[in-house]
Design an enzyme around this catalytic site. Sequence first.
Site, PDB file in Angstrom:
ATOM      1  N   HIS A 126       0.943  -0.758  -0.189  1.00 34.71           N
ATOM      2  CA  HIS A 126       0.087  -0.082   0.199  1.00 34.71           C
ATOM      3  C   HIS A 126       0.769   1.265  -0.106  1.00 34.71           C
ATOM      4  O   HIS A 126       1.974   1.059   0.942  1.00 34.71           O
ATOM      5  CB  HIS A 126      -0.980  -0.037   1.043  1.00 34.71           C
ATOM      6  N   LYS A 153      -1.210  -7.930  -4.937  1.00 36.58           N
ATOM      7  CA  LYS A 153      -2.773  -6.387  -5.050  1.00 36.58           C
ATOM      8  C   LYS A 153      -1.424  -5.631  -4.059  1.00 36.58           C
ATOM      9  O   LYS A 153      -1.051  -5.493  -3.813  1.00 36.58           O
ATOM     10  CB  LYS A 153      -2.941  -6.789  -3.539  1.00 36.58           C
ATOM     11  N   LYS A 297     -14.253  23.326 -20.199  1.00 39.09           N
ATOM     12  CA  LYS A 297     -15.454  23.287 -21.222  1.00 39.09           C
ATOM     13  C   LYS A 297     -14.402  24.466 -22.590  1.00 39.09           C
ATOM     14  O   LYS A 297     -14.465  24.075 -23.808  1.00 39.09           O
ATOM     15  CB  LYS A 297     -16.588  24.130 -21.545  1.00 39.09           C
ATOM     16  N   ASP A 335     -24.618  21.777 -25.254  1.00 35.01           N
ATOM     17  CA  ASP A 335     -25.587  22.766 -24.828  1.00 35.01           C
ATOM     18  C   ASP A 335     -26.646  23.894 -25.458  1.00 35.01           C
ATOM     19  O   ASP A 335     -27.547  23.872 -24.996  1.00 35.01           O
ATOM     20  CB  ASP A 335     -24.551  23.381 -23.687  1.00 35.01           C
TER      21      ASP A 335
END
Length: 511
Positions: A126, A153, A297, A335
């Site tokens: 981890h 893992k 955007k 839009d």
Amino acid sequence: MRKSATLICIPIMGETIEKMKIDVQKAKQNGADLVEIRLDHLTTFNPSPDLHTLIQDRLLPVLITYRPTWEGGKYDGDENKRLDALRLAMELGADYIDVELKVAHEFYDSIRGKTFEKTKVIVSSHNYQLTPSVEDLGNLAARIQATGADIVKIATTAVEITDVARMFQIMVHSQVPFIGLVMGDRGLISRVLCAKFGGYLTFGTLESGVVSAPGQPTLKDLLYLYNFRQLGPMTKVYGIIGKPVSHSKSPMLFNEVFKSVGLDAVYVYLLVDDLANFLRTYSSTDFAGFSVTIPHKEAALKCCDEVDPVAKSIGAVNCVIRRPTDGKLIGYNTDYVGSISAIEDGLRGKHNVSGASSPLAGKLFVVIGAGGAGKALAYGAKEKGARVVIANRTYDRARELADAIGGDAIALADLDNFHPEDGMILANTTSIGMQPKVDETPVSKHALKFYSLVFDAVYTPKMTRLLKEAEEAGATIVTGLEMFIGQAYGQYENYTGLPAPKELIRKTLEN
Ligand code: NAP
């Protein structure tokens, strides 16, 4: 029929054995494949009777984990006792145990010569700070594999969403069963798309927010929002790019629609800091299309290889597709059509008129905001023959947009006293009034009597304070949900090249 081989594991973190047993039952009832018993969460733990109860009476396959504090868990007692408990879990026939890489060699030495046919050993590592380079991840996976692990893992932390791509790269090339998860909000796609890239398991929680590692989705979201069981190597990935993004209804909508029409596709939340880097990193044609929202955007326009002429005039792109034939990015603005047609429908409904000419022609149309949505509305209204005024917090941006479309500009602070005529149209395209700040509104109630129609792009909540006050002032109101529905039709058509299932989209959103 289930397609994904990736298992869903529920972390069980009760403080008592009784609570754990209740949660295991819930996990089974709700469709999990296995449970991870986190022994380190128990306030009292007596290995002999407790492990017998948890393993021998199990309702689902069980993974036993006893995580020490030095690896991010809660156990800070004697290390020998901890490893003894894991060995006992193997003797009792646990389906899996988790051993941390740091002690894996020592642990394997201690069980050498013994056979535990029922138990698979997951050796885990981890990293709560970051996700290493591909090379370092590969070396780490090799070190884990060299311990003799049945399953590798690796859990790391996403500083940016692009970190997850490195985990996918290691995962698809792994020769052994591999669990690769990237923690944190920016790592969410690792927990969903591991089903596409061949991960051995993912974690899903019983309750939202009750997680054993940051960023875990709920079991319910995995099963019903992302249709996790249906994901596979050929699944196309779509998603909403934004920051923030978790408020978006697009994943709920598109996943439901993809499922209903039988498309092998998934739609995910994409919390993106740097759009250009994101698009460069996830460059395979499997990442097939994106919706783009705040604040990307305008940046999206620059990142596309080709931009639809309407989107170019607006200066904002809210839909990007990756052309399957050559991988080029094509930008659109849905839009514009979505919002203007919703407002036209509102006006037509009110005056009960139909016909080819727009009811916006000749009207004074006030747009609050000069961002992506503001530009779409301003450009669209102008196209339809309205006289457009932009009111924005930053006056210079209002002026710039007004000049670009041939309109007028005022500062947002002056909007309350702006009433050159009656029967105007008002469109809020800022996030003012959006959850959680639902008490805010961009204009005083007394000013609303000069408007015949008020539209609000905000759609969470559907009835904003602005819309409630506009209705009380006698105006027709059009909600952001109508714009959302209209722009979603356009996105679907760009993504699939097929006509949008309009009834299905409307019904899904209204529900
Ligand atoms: P954007 O490009 O970031 O633009 C934001 C605009 O809002 C700017 O003009 C900004 O003014 C103004 N603004 C933001 N916070 C403000 C505040 N506290 N006070 C005054 N002005 C403020 O965002 P966008 O993409 O256009 O989206 C704007 C809103 O429209 C969002 O709420 C979004 O959810 C909604 N939207 C809805 C739909 C739909 O389908 N219903 C579609 C698209 C967008 P400055 O220039 O002064 O910074």
